[in-house]
Every structure is written in C-alpha cells, then in structure tokens.
Design a protein around this motif. Sequence first.
Motif, PDB file in Angstrom:
ATOM      1  N   HIS A  40      -0.208   8.529  -5.790  1.00  0.00           N
ATOM      2  CA  HIS A  40       0.623   9.362  -4.927  1.00  0.00           C
ATOM      3  C   HIS A  40       0.979  10.671  -5.620  1.00  0.00           C
ATOM      4  O   HIS A  40       2.094  10.865  -6.113  1.00  0.00           O
ATOM      5  CB  HIS A  40       1.902   8.608  -4.524  1.00  0.00           C
ATOM      6  CG  HIS A  40       1.707   7.730  -3.335  1.00  0.00           C
ATOM      7  ND1 HIS A  40       2.566   6.712  -3.008  1.00  0.00           N
ATOM      8  CD2 HIS A  40       0.740   7.709  -2.387  1.00  0.00           C
ATOM      9  CE1 HIS A  40       2.141   6.113  -1.909  1.00  0.00           C
ATOM     10  NE2 HIS A  40       1.027   6.695  -1.526  1.00  0.00           N
ATOM     11  N   HIS A  73      -2.837   1.312  -5.955  1.00  0.00           N
ATOM     12  CA  HIS A  73      -1.874   0.495  -5.213  1.00  0.00           C
ATOM     13  C   HIS A  73      -2.494  -0.791  -4.662  1.00  0.00           C
ATOM     14  O   HIS A  73      -1.774  -1.676  -4.200  1.00  0.00           O
ATOM     15  CB  HIS A  73      -1.296   1.303  -4.041  1.00  0.00           C
ATOM     16  CG  HIS A  73      -0.427   2.444  -4.477  1.00  0.00           C
ATOM     17  ND1 HIS A  73      -0.740   3.767  -4.224  1.00  0.00           N
ATOM     18  CD2 HIS A  73       0.734   2.464  -5.171  1.00  0.00           C
ATOM     19  CE1 HIS A  73       0.200   4.547  -4.726  1.00  0.00           C
ATOM     20  NE2 HIS A  73       1.104   3.787  -5.313  1.00  0.00           N
ATOM     21  N   THR A  94      -7.345  -1.120  -9.000  1.00  0.00           N
ATOM     22  CA  THR A  94      -6.037  -1.714  -8.713  1.00  0.00           C
ATOM     23  C   THR A  94      -5.274  -1.941 -10.014  1.00  0.00           C
ATOM     24  O   THR A  94      -5.822  -2.473 -10.983  1.00  0.00           O
ATOM     25  CB  THR A  94      -6.199  -3.072  -7.987  1.00  0.00           C
ATOM     26  OG1 THR A  94      -6.961  -2.880  -6.809  1.00  0.00           O
ATOM     27  CG2 THR A  94      -4.842  -3.652  -7.628  1.00  0.00           C
ATOM     28  N   CYS A  95      -4.005  -1.539 -10.032  1.00  0.00           N
ATOM     29  CA  CYS A  95      -3.160  -1.755 -11.212  1.00  0.00           C
ATOM     30  C   CYS A  95      -3.163  -3.247 -11.547  1.00  0.00           C
ATOM     31  O   CYS A  95      -2.999  -4.087 -10.658  1.00  0.00           O
ATOM     32  CB  CYS A  95      -1.742  -1.273 -10.926  1.00  0.00           C
ATOM     33  SG  CYS A  95      -0.550  -1.758 -12.198  1.00  0.00           S
ATOM     34  N   VAL A  98      -0.333  -5.156 -10.023  1.00  0.00           N
ATOM     35  CA  VAL A  98      -0.452  -5.347  -8.574  1.00  0.00           C
ATOM     36  C   VAL A  98      -1.464  -6.455  -8.288  1.00  0.00           C
ATOM     37  O   VAL A  98      -1.247  -7.302  -7.414  1.00  0.00           O
ATOM     38  CB  VAL A  98      -0.869  -4.030  -7.880  1.00  0.00           C
ATOM     39  CG1 VAL A  98      -1.096  -4.258  -6.380  1.00  0.00           C
ATOM     40  CG2 VAL A  98       0.188  -2.952  -8.090  1.00  0.00           C
ATOM     41  N   HIS A 123       4.533   1.171   2.525  1.00  0.00           N
ATOM     42  CA  HIS A 123       3.960   1.606   1.249  1.00  0.00           C
ATOM     43  C   HIS A 123       2.594   0.943   1.062  1.00  0.00           C
ATOM     44  O   HIS A 123       2.431  -0.255   1.348  1.00  0.00           O
ATOM     45  CB  HIS A 123       4.885   1.225   0.091  1.00  0.00           C
ATOM     46  CG  HIS A 123       4.529   1.873  -1.205  1.00  0.00           C
ATOM     47  ND1 HIS A 123       3.517   1.411  -2.012  1.00  0.00           N
ATOM     48  CD2 HIS A 123       5.039   2.972  -1.829  1.00  0.00           C
ATOM     49  CE1 HIS A 123       3.422   2.177  -3.082  1.00  0.00           C
ATOM     50  NE2 HIS A 123       4.344   3.137  -3.005  1.00  0.00           N
ATOM     51  N   GLU A 125       1.063  -0.243  -1.452  1.00  0.00           N
ATOM     52  CA  GLU A 125       1.079  -1.439  -2.292  1.00  0.00           C
ATOM     53  C   GLU A 125       1.512  -2.662  -1.483  1.00  0.00           C
ATOM     54  O   GLU A 125       0.911  -3.729  -1.580  1.00  0.00           O
ATOM     55  CB  GLU A 125       2.024  -1.250  -3.483  1.00  0.00           C
ATOM     56  CG  GLU A 125       2.063  -2.462  -4.406  1.00  0.00           C
ATOM     57  CD  GLU A 125       3.055  -2.321  -5.545  1.00  0.00           C
ATOM     58  OE1 GLU A 125       3.710  -3.332  -5.874  1.00  0.00           O
ATOM     59  OE2 GLU A 125       3.186  -1.205  -6.093  1.00  0.00           O
ATOM     60  N   GLN A 165       7.645  -5.499  -4.762  1.00  0.00           N
ATOM     61  CA  GLN A 165       6.833  -4.312  -5.022  1.00  0.00           C
ATOM     62  C   GLN A 165       7.098  -3.910  -6.467  1.00  0.00           C
ATOM     63  O   GLN A 165       8.235  -3.983  -6.948  1.00  0.00           O
ATOM     64  CB  GLN A 165       7.260  -3.198  -4.053  1.00  0.00           C
ATOM     65  CG  GLN A 165       6.461  -1.917  -4.179  1.00  0.00           C
ATOM     66  CD  GLN A 165       6.962  -0.858  -3.199  1.00  0.00           C
ATOM     67  OE1 GLN A 165       7.510  -1.184  -2.147  1.00  0.00           O
ATOM     68  NE2 GLN A 165       6.789   0.395  -3.544  1.00  0.00           N
ATOM     69  N   THR A 167       7.476  -1.217  -8.045  1.00  0.00           N
ATOM     70  CA  THR A 167       8.350  -0.076  -8.340  1.00  0.00           C
ATOM     71  C   THR A 167       9.715  -0.181  -7.672  1.00  0.00           C
ATOM     72  O   THR A 167      10.436   0.803  -7.573  1.00  0.00           O
ATOM     73  CB  THR A 167       7.661   1.231  -7.887  1.00  0.00           C
ATOM     74  OG1 THR A 167       7.313   1.115  -6.500  1.00  0.00           O
ATOM     75  CG2 THR A 167       6.418   1.495  -8.704  1.00  0.00           C
ATOM     76  N   SER A 222       5.751   9.529  -3.493  1.00  0.00           N
ATOM     77  CA  SER A 222       5.800   8.539  -4.560  1.00  0.00           C
ATOM     78  C   SER A 222       7.075   7.714  -4.488  1.00  0.00           C
ATOM     79  O   SER A 222       8.185   8.233  -4.634  1.00  0.00           O
ATOM     80  CB  SER A 222       5.703   9.228  -5.924  1.00  0.00           C
ATOM     81  OG  SER A 222       5.966   8.326  -6.963  1.00  0.00           O
ATOM     82  N   SER A 268       3.270   8.700 -11.187  1.00  0.00           N
ATOM     83  CA  SER A 268       2.072   9.360 -10.674  1.00  0.00           C
ATOM     84  C   SER A 268       2.042  10.846 -11.011  1.00  0.00           C
ATOM     85  O   SER A 268       1.218  11.590 -10.481  1.00  0.00           O
ATOM     86  CB  SER A 268       1.992   9.184  -9.150  1.00  0.00           C
ATOM     87  OG  SER A 268       1.883   7.815  -8.814  1.00  0.00           O
TER      88      SER A 268
END
Length: 648
Positions: A40, A73, A94-95, A98, A123, A125, A165, A167, A222, A268
């Motif tokens: 983002h 995400h 992908t993280c 996540v 979002h 994610e 999530q 974050t 973000s 980000s």
Amino acid sequence: MSVEVAKTAGFCFGVRRAVDMAEHEAARHAGIYAYGEIIHNTHEIRRLAAKGVRTAQEISDIPDGASVLVRAHGVPAGCYDALRAKGCKVLDATCPFVAKIHRIVAEESKGGRKIVIFGSRNHPEVVGIQGWCEGSTVFETPEEVQQAADAGALPADTPVSVVAQTTINRKLWEKSIEILKKQCTNCKIFDTICNATDERQAEARLLAGKSDTMIVIGDKKSSNTKRLYEISKSLCHEVLYIEDAAELPQADREQLSQRHIGITAGASTPAWIIKEVSNMMSEETKIENGEDFAAMLEESFKTLNTGDKVTGTVIQITATDVQVDLGVKHAAYIPLGELSDDPAYKVEEQYKPGDEIEAVVVRVNDGEGTITLSKKRVDQLKGWETIETAKEEHTVVEGTIIEENRGGVVATAFGVRVFIPASQTGIPKDQPMAQLLKTKQSFYITEINRQRKRVVGSIRAVQQEARKAAAEKIWETIEVGQEFKGVVKSLTSYGAFVDIGGVDGMIHISELSWGRIKHPSEVVAIGDEVNVYVIGLDKENKKISLGYKRAEDNPWNIFKANYAVDDVATVKILKFMPFGAFAEIIPGVDGLIHISQIADHRIAKPDEVLTIGQEVEAMIIDINDEKKKVSLSIRAAMNGADDDADED
C-alpha cells in the motif's frame, strides 16, 4: 530543532521481501504482473511499474502464461487455482506472517470451527484470509463484538477460532477477546498480530508522548500507517500525516525549526521517501543519538562485498533456498547446499521465519539485485577454532560421515571437513567403509594444516582408548561364572572369539553346543550378539575361556526330567554296530539297543529287522547317570504291550 526518528520507521521485512521479489523477478522475466498492489504505497507502485511490474486488479486482466506475483497482503486460496488454470507462473510474495494465518484458518475451518477475524473488512489482507476458510465473520471494533454477543449472533456453545489482521491495534484486539471469551465457552484464540506491528506502535506511543510535533509518513490506504497516525494523534498535540515530502507545507517547515520533532513511518513506506522528507526539513538535521539521519537511511541502500559477515532475518524457506532480510535493497538468499555439509540437516527444524541467521556473502549480483550467502562458511570459521582447540586439548570431536573415497572417509564437524584415512576408520580391511556413511562418529583430530585447509582425524584412536579403558575395568573385576553380553568377532575351526566389552574371550567348539557340530559357524556368525559366561581365567597371559551352552539346555538333564527306567519311548534308529543299534531318544541323548533286545527271536545282525531312520517303541531298561548311558529294549516294549493286552 531536534529530530528523533523511530527505529522501526519504514519497510518491515515482509514488505521489503515483496518489493525485492518484484524487482528481482521483473528483471529475470522482462516484466511481470502483480495481482493486486504489492504494497500500500502509490509512489512505490509507480517506481516498480517503471521496472516492469504491472499491477492487475482482476485475474481476467492477466494474460495466459504470464509470470504473476501475489501481493504481500495475500489472496484467497481460489486465486492460486485460477492463475494456474491460465498457465501462469505464480510467484508468492505473501508475508510469511499472513501465510501463517491462512494455514490456521484453513485447518480450523476444516475441523468444523467458525472463524472470527478481527480487522478491517475491506482490507486486502482480511479479504485474503476469508478466502482460506468458510463461514467467517469479521469484526472491526470491540463494540461490534459486543453488539453481536447481545444479539445472540455468537451462541455460547459454538466452537469459535479467532485470528487478527497482522496490523490491528493490540488494545482493541484485547478488548474484543475479553468479550468473546465471556460469550463463547469453546473459543480458541490465535494472536496473529505481527511483532513488528507491536514494536512500531509501541515506539510511536513513546515518541508521540515526548514530541511537540509528530510526522507520520505513509500512504493513506495503508492500514498500519493509519494506526500510527491514530496513536500519535491521541498523545501529541500536532500530528502531520503525509505521503511524501511534497505534502510538507513550507509554513510548517519554518514553524518546526524550534521544536522537538518525532518521525515515524508505516511498514509500506520506502526509505527514499523518508529521506526526501528529512532533506526538505533541514540539511543540518541530526538524530537525537548523534547519527546523521540521511546516513542512517542510507544504510538501507548500502552494498555488501564478498566475504562480509552479516546477520539477517529469515523471511521464507523454500524448496531451494532460505530467503534472508539483510536490511539492504538487494534480495538475499542462502542456497540449501550452503546451509550445512551434514546430509541429515533439515533447515525447517533449525529455523523459522523471523529467526536471526548468520552468514557470509559469497556473491553480489548488482544486475539482478541479489546477494548469495553461505551459512556453512560461518560455521566453518567458528569450527576451525573449535577443531584447533580439540587437537590441542586432545578432546573427542563428533561429526557425520558424508563421503567415501579411495583413501578413507570424510566427516563434517562444526562445518569443517575432516579426512579420516581408511586405516583410522576402525573398519577391518575386508569390510566396506560405506557402512559409515551418514552415521555420527567420534574421533580425535590428529593433524591440522590451516593454510591447506586440511584436517585429519582418527576414529580408531577413540575406539582403542575406549577398549583399553574397558579392558582395564574388566580385568579388575572379572571372575569365573560372571556373565557378559558380547559380540562374535571371528571364527576358527576350534572355536569363536567374542568381544565382551574391550577384551576378547574364546568359546571352544565343545562349549558352543550340547550336540555334535563340525564348525562354530553352525551355531554363531560374525557380528552376532551372544550371552556368555566365564568358565576359565588366565590373568597372567590375559586369556579368558567362555561358555555359551547353558545347563538348562543340557539334553541329559532334559532326558532325566522326562524319562525313567521302565518308561517306553519312541526312538529313532541312528546307526548299526555288530553288537546292536544306537537310537536317538531326544536330540542329544542316544541309547543302545543290544542285539539281544531288538527282536523276540534270535538275529545275526540289527539290519535284519531295522532300518536307519526308522522310529520304533523301546523301553528304557537302564540309566547310567555317571557315564550318561542309556540301555533300550524293543523286545521288552513288545512284551509289555502283550502283557497289557492279556490283562484286558
């Protein structure tokens, strides 16, 4: 003006990994497609687009057969199938944190549990997480959770699994969890908030609390940057939320000159944007700790050289390599072959995403933007010191045998290759050294040449010392009648030699079996484990006589326990003599049937009425215990049978 920059400002390792992958793959494939925005940040998306990373919002916008990068995400599980159906090469950015949530909700949903996700509904994610399970519910605030509880939307007995999530705000998460725990009796909580998010938000709180002005840098889309702004706004009177240096008004720059400024940036936000903001604020700005801010940011653009020792963070483990975040613009990889020389080494058992790992730079490719690392070379550097100490102090080293060659075998210990000559392997000449491969062995270091990188070891020396120590202990305590568990080492025509733990003893052929044998190999083989007992000692000449056959197995004792005079037994004819025939009563015990006792009439030779191998009924008419001889009579058995018939 004093400026303090949050240490956690800018890319987290998951975002940096995605950006590095995008640059690297775009260069390799002459352009790629990204399914959804990689991160983002509009500015970074534009920069990547210039390098050939095209963003596609829909799978239908992606040509068949294209190389496609999945955003940091994450995306729903079905997207992978859809892309592969189009013949696309899927590159997963992908993280790792996540991806872990995807695995959790998939497993929990498969187990019949309802999935609750705490995060922002729209979002990317959260949308991706929902695509890995069925029947999920999303809550954005604790108030929404309470409303659902009050409305009976969360039945108490419903099995619920909760994720967050990465974050999300931790305080809001904890409040929501309290409500869910009270409402649901079967509730499993998975704390999936990223540690980097926690650290970033905690540092923002501290910084905002002591700053006159806070500057939060990041894209308006973000989620984690918005959280930083909300946190800063609650603690600092003046907060500027900007996407880049152009959004910092001139008037504000003049007013800031007499204040303590705090700067933070979302996960980000690339370092070059933070650097631009810094440069526009002041050419003379210094960070509170005395470091030049621009110099600190420049660290993320630093280059590394071959041979440099580095420490990084594991971000992903694949089938071919371990991807490492070094905090630089290049993507760093450790090929699996550069992790260890141990063939049994399993990287997934040693490391997981988020762990620190030490390595040495072996290649920097500026063209491709990659750095190749080696962990085993770090181990070798440390290992040399350990190996040298082991030689000096004559201590045992343990290693794994990885190779066989004409001269011997090669072991790896502490990352160092150790050559063990054939004569020092402890393996007899007539046996293959290959039996040592992939086994752990103990050895002494006998020779080191650091310049030639040559190390020589000896397994045999360790074995000899062990045998010597064991032998001394045995000779101190050994007694006649003592029992041992040993291993057959060799066979001769007259007996078997057995290692009883450092000392060899001999079982004479006569002590191997109660029956008649022609060679020890009829009873034991080399390598057999046997239970033996000491029947003779000669400590002066270091000789031990061992027994193997047991009294309880003595055929004569078995015979005496089961038979007596006047008993009739079924016997087998073994051989003929002029004076009669020998017959086996039980294995190991024979009896003589005198020629006068073979028939009820006179015969000249036993074979007139008997044949070898024939089974007949015979009565035991005498037992000589001292000479262990038995006399049998077929005639008496026949007469006994006639007497029984007459009585009937």
